[in-house]
Design an enzyme around this catalytic site. Structure first.
Site, short mmCIF file in Angstrom:
data_model
loop_
_atom_site.label_atom_id
_atom_site.label_comp_id
_atom_site.label_asym_id
_atom_site.label_seq_id
_atom_site.Cartn_x
_atom_site.Cartn_y
_atom_site.Cartn_z
N GLU A 231 0.66 -0.87 0.04
CA GLU A 231 -0.12 -0.32 0.02
C GLU A 231 0.87 1.13 0.28
O GLU A 231 0.44 2.07 0.76
CB GLU A 231 -0.71 -0.27 1.83
CG GLU A 231 -2.18 -1.16 0.93
CD GLU A 231 -3.06 -1.30 1.83
OE1 GLU A 231 -2.74 -1.14 3.11
OE2 GLU A 231 -4.40 -1.71 1.81
N ASP A 310 -8.00 -8.96 3.56
CA ASP A 310 -8.44 -8.49 4.78
C ASP A 310 -8.86 -7.74 6.29
O ASP A 310 -9.70 -7.56 6.12
CB ASP A 310 -8.03 -6.98 4.16
CG ASP A 310 -7.83 -5.98 5.23
OD1 ASP A 310 -7.19 -6.07 6.77
OD2 ASP A 310 -7.70 -4.60 4.70
N GLU A 338 -12.24 -2.19 11.97
CA GLU A 338 -12.37 -1.53 11.37
C GLU A 338 -13.50 -2.00 10.03
O GLU A 338 -13.95 -1.32 9.72
CB GLU A 338 -10.93 -1.64 10.27
CG GLU A 338 -11.29 -1.69 9.15
CD GLU A 338 -9.55 -1.28 7.67
OE1 GLU A 338 -8.80 -2.12 8.64
OE2 GLU A 338 -9.39 -0.72 7.27
C1 GCV Z 1 -2.16 0.35 8.33
C2 GCV Z 1 -6.19 -1.87 5.93
C3 GCV Z 1 -5.99 -1.12 6.07
C4 GCV Z 1 -5.05 -0.28 6.40
C5 GCV Z 1 -3.98 -0.62 7.55
C6 GCV Z 1 -3.60 -2.21 6.52
C7 GCV Z 1 -2.41 -3.37 7.05
O1 GCV Z 1 -5.77 -2.10 3.52
O2 GCV Z 1 -7.76 -0.49 5.79
O3 GCV Z 1 -5.21 0.84 7.33
O4 GCV Z 1 -3.11 -0.15 7.46
O5 GCV Z 1 -4.94 -2.95 5.44
O6 GCV Z 1 -3.11 -4.03 7.38
O7 GCV Z 1 -0.97 -2.17 6.72
#
Ligand code: GCV
Length: 604
Positions: A231, A310, A338
Site C-alpha cells: 500500500e 484483509d 475496521e
Molecule cells: C495500517 C488495511 C487498512 C489500512 C492498514 C492496512 C494494513 O488496508 O485499511 O488502514 O494500514 O490494512 O494492515 O497495513
C-alpha cells in the site's frame, strides 16, 4: 477511571516508585487483594513467563510470577480455571497500535492516541499504567506503539524521540511488557543515503548503528515491525531484492541485541485494473513469500493476517500460514473493528478465532499479534463490551485452546456484578454477535460490500470498479469469483484436505461459498433454499436480530456510564443493520429480478 475487567481490583497506587519489577507488582497485587494471606514468590528464572502454584507459593520466572498472581486473582474473582502449572503457548504475545504521532489512530474507534499528540509523546502515566495492567492481567507482553504506516515524525522514534521512547519503556517494564517500534524501510534515505538497498554496505552499517543506538537506551526492546512494499510503503522491491533480503538486513542489525524483526506479509497489488481477471488478490501473499521459505534468518518472524484478504468478517485461513515449513510466523488478528462494526456494532471475536484455530494447528505459528482496539476514550475501547476482544486475545495468546464461552463468561464475571440470568443473557448475545453482524453485512463469504475507505455501512459497488482487487462481480445471473483449480487456482495454495473442502461447491461450507465459487442465484444451498433466497433471508434475519439485541441490552443492569454508551451504540447498530439489509437486498433484487419468496419489503 473506568477499570474494565479490573473493576474488582484495587486501583494502582499513585506513587509507583516502589514497583520496579513484575515481581514487585505481583507482590503488590496479591497483598492488596488478599491482605490476610501471605504468599511466597519464589523466582525460578528458567521458567520465564511460566508459573507453578502450590499452596501459597508461586514459583516462576520474573514475569511468570506476575502471570501466576493474575491467574490466581482471575480464579478467585471469576472462577477461571487455575492450573497448578502453566506457561504460554507463544513467547511473543503482541499488540500493534496503528497510532500516529499527530495523535490520530489509523482505524482507531476508541478516541485518539494514548501515547502521542501534536507530533510528540503526550500521555497520562496513570492511564498508561492501567492499560499496561489490563494487558499484563491477560498475559500480553509486547506493545508496538507506532503505526506500520510510518508517517513523519515517527521515523524519529529511533533518533530524536529515543529518550521519550526509553521513558515509556520504563513505564511498561514493571508490567512485563516490552516495547516494539514500527520502522520504515527507507529510513537510511532520511539520513542522506541515496538508497535503502539491502545489499549496500553503507545501508547495512546504518541499520547496525541505529540498532546499537536504540538498544543502548532500551536494552529490552522487543524489536522492529515493518510494513514494506505494501500500500505504497517503501521496500526491497524498489531495488530488485526479495523480501528475505529486506527482512534479513534489519534482522542482522537486531541480532546482537536479541531483538526480533517482525515483517508483515500484507503484500498485494493495490493498483489493480478491475477489468483484469488474471490477478486474484488473495493469492498474492502466498505467491510472494512461499518461494522464500528457508531464506529468512532465525530472528525474522513473518506476520501474516488470518485471512488472505484483509480482516473481513469471514475469510478462510491464509494458505501462507499453512505452507511455510522453515520460517517463523506470527498470526495477525485485528481487534480494531475496521470492517466489523467499528466498536459501534457489537462484535465479539472469540468465535471467529476459534474457527481460525480449527484450521490452523497452533504449533504452526511461533507468535501471535493483534491490532489494538484501544484509545483515549474514558473506557479505552469506545464500546464497553469491545473490551472483551483485548481480554480474550490475551487469554487466546496464552492458550489457543480456550473456548469463546470461557472467554466471555470470565470477562462478564470480572467486569459486572450481574445475577446469573443476566450473565447468561449478556453472554449469549455477545457470543452471537459476530454471526448477527455477518448476516446483515457480508453474504456467504463475499466480503467487501462496505463503504470504501471509511469501512462502515453498505456500498455494494463501492469497491467494484476500483483498484484494490476486491471484487464480487455480481451480474444479472451470478455472483462471486471462481477461485478453484478451474478458476483462478487459489484453492491450489491449500494443503489437500482444505483444497478438497473448498474446491467443490457442494462440499464447501455455506458461509464461505461465495469466497470460493461463482454461482447462479438459483444454486441450491445445502438446506434446499436458493442462493438468492438465502441472501435475502440472512439480511432480514440479521437486521431483526440487531433489533432484538437492542431490546435485550436495554433489559440488562449495566452501570452508568456503560449503560448509556452501550444503548446509544445498539440503537446505531440497529439502524446500520436496517440500512445494510435494504441496500444489499435491493442490490441483488434489482440485478436478479428474483422476488423474495416470503414477500417481505425489498425497496425498488
Ligand atoms: C495500517 C488495511 C487498512 C489500512 C492498514 C492496512 C494494513 O488496508 O485499511 O488502514 O494500514 O490494512 O494492515 O497495513
Amino acid at each position: 477511571m473506568n477499570m474494565n475487567w479490573l473493576s474488582k481490583f484495587a486501583p494502582l497506587p499513585e506513587d509507583f516508585s516502589g514497583i520496579q519489577t513484575p515481581a514487585d507488582l505481583a507482590r503488590w497485587e496479591l497483598s492488596n487483594w488478599l491482605p490476610e494471606h501471605s504468599f511466597t514468590l519464589e523466582p525460578d528464572p528458567s521458567m520465564g513467563d511460566g508459573f507453578r502454584i502450590s499452596g501459597s507459593t508461586i514459583t516462576g520466572g520474573e514475569t511468570g510470577l506476575l502471570y501466576g498472581a493474575y491467574a490466581l486473582l482471575r480464579h478467585m474473582q471469576a472462577g477461571a480455571p487455575l492450573p497448578s502449572e502453566s506457561c504460554p503457548r507463544y513467547p511473543l504475545r503482541m499488540i500493534d497500535c496503528w497510532d500516529n504521532m499527530d495523535g490520530s489512530v489509523e482505524r482507531g474507534y476508541a478516541g485518539r492516541s494514548l501515547f502521542f499528540e501534536g507530533n510528540c509523546f503526550a500521555y497520562h502515566p496513570d492511564r498508561l499504567r492501567h492499560l499496561a495492567r489490563l494487558m499484563a492481567s491477560v498475559g500480553l507482553n509486547v506493545l508496538c506503539i507506532s503505526n506500520v504506516n510510518v508517517h513523519e515524525p515517527a521515523q524519529g522514534l529511533l533518533d530524536e524521540f529515543l529518550p521519550d521512547l526509553s521513558a515509556l519503556a520504563d513505564l511498561f517494564r514493571p508490567f512485563g511488557i516490552r516495547l516494539m517500534v514500527s520502522v520504515d524501510f527507507s529510513m537510511p534515505i532520511r539520513d542522506g543515503f541515496s538508497s535503502a538497498d539491502p545489499r549496500d554496505a553503507g545501508v547495512q552499517a546504518w541499520w547496525q548503528a541505529a540498532a546499537a543506538r536504540v538498544y543502548r537506551e532500551i536494552p529490552d526492546l522487543a524489536g522492529f515491525l515493518v510494513k514494506a512494499d505494501s500500500e505504497g510503503r517503501p521496500g526491497p522491491f524498489t531495488y530488485g531484492r526479495t523480501h528475505a533480503e529486506g527482512a534479513n538486513l534489519l534482522a542482522r542489525a537486531l541480532r546482537p541485541f536479541g531483538g526480533v524483526l517482525v515483517w508483515r506479509c500484507f503484500v498485494y497489488n493495490c493498483r489493480q485494473d478491475w477489468r483484469d481477471h488474471t490477478i486474484d488478490r488473495p493469492m498474492a501473499a502466498y505467491d510472494t513469500y512461499q518461494p522464500l521459505d528457508g531464506q529468512f534468518d532465525e530472528n525474522v518472524i513473518l506476520q501474516i493476517k488470518n485471512g488472505p484478504f484483509d480482516f473481513q468478517v469471514r475469510e478462510p485461513v491464509s494458505p501462507l500460514l499453512l505452507s511455510m515449513q522453515k520460517t517463523r510466523m506470527a498470526l495477525e488478528l485485528q481487534l480494531a473493528q475496521e470492517y466489523t462494526g467499528q466498536q459501534i456494532d457489537l462484535y465479539t471475536m472469540a468465535p471467529m478465532w476459534r474457527e481460525i484455530f480449527q484450521d490452523l494447528p497452533p504449533e504452526r505459528i511461533q507468535a501471535i499479534a493483534a491490532v489494538s482496539n484501544f484509545g483515549r476514550d474514558e473506557n479505552y475501547f469506545g464500546h464497553p463490551l469491545a473490551a472483551v476482544n483485548l481480554f480474550g486475545f490475551g487469554l487466546l495468546a496464552w492458550n489457543p485452546e480456550i473456548t469463546p464461552e470461557e472467554i466471555v463468561s470470565q470477562w462478564i464475571l470480572l467486569t459486572y456484578d450481574f445475577l446469573p440470568e443476566d450473565q447468561e443473557t449478556l453472554g449469549r448475545w455477545m457470543l452471537a454477535s459476530r454471526r448477527i453482524y455477518e448476516k446483515y453485512t457480508s453474504p456467504l463469504g463475499l466480503g467487501w460490500m462496505i463503504t470504501p475507505h471509511t469501512h462502515y455501512g453498505p456500498n455494494p459497488s463501492g469497491y467494484e470498479y476500483d483498484l484494490w482487487g476486491t471484487y464480487h462481480r455480481a451480474s444479472r445471473d451470478a455472483v462471486g469469483i471462481n477461485r478453484t483449480s478451474a478458476g483462478t487456482g487459489y484453492t491450489c495454495q491449500y494443503p489437500p484436505a482444505l483444497r478438497q473442502r473448498y474446491e467443490d461447491a457442494s462440499a464447501c461450507p455455506d458461509l464461505l461459498l461465495l469466497f470460493f465459487h461463482r454461482l447462479p442465484y438459483g444454486f441450491r444451498m445445502k438446506d434446499g433454499r436458493s442462493l438468492i433466497q438465502r441472501i435475502y433471508d440472512d439480511h432480514f434475519e440479521g437486521a431483526e436480530q440487531a433489533a432484538r439485541l437492542l431490546e435485550a441490552l436495554k433489559g440488562l443492569p449495566f452501570p452508568e456510564p456503560d449503560r448509556q454508551v452501550i444503548l446509544d451504540r445498539a440503537v446505531r447498530q440497529k439502524e446500520n443493520a436496517e440500512n445494510w439489509r435494504d441496500v444489499i437486498n435491493t442490490f441483488f433484487h434489482r440485478l436478479s429480478g428474483v422476488p423474495d419468496a416470503l414477500e417481505r419489503k425489498i425497496f425498488d
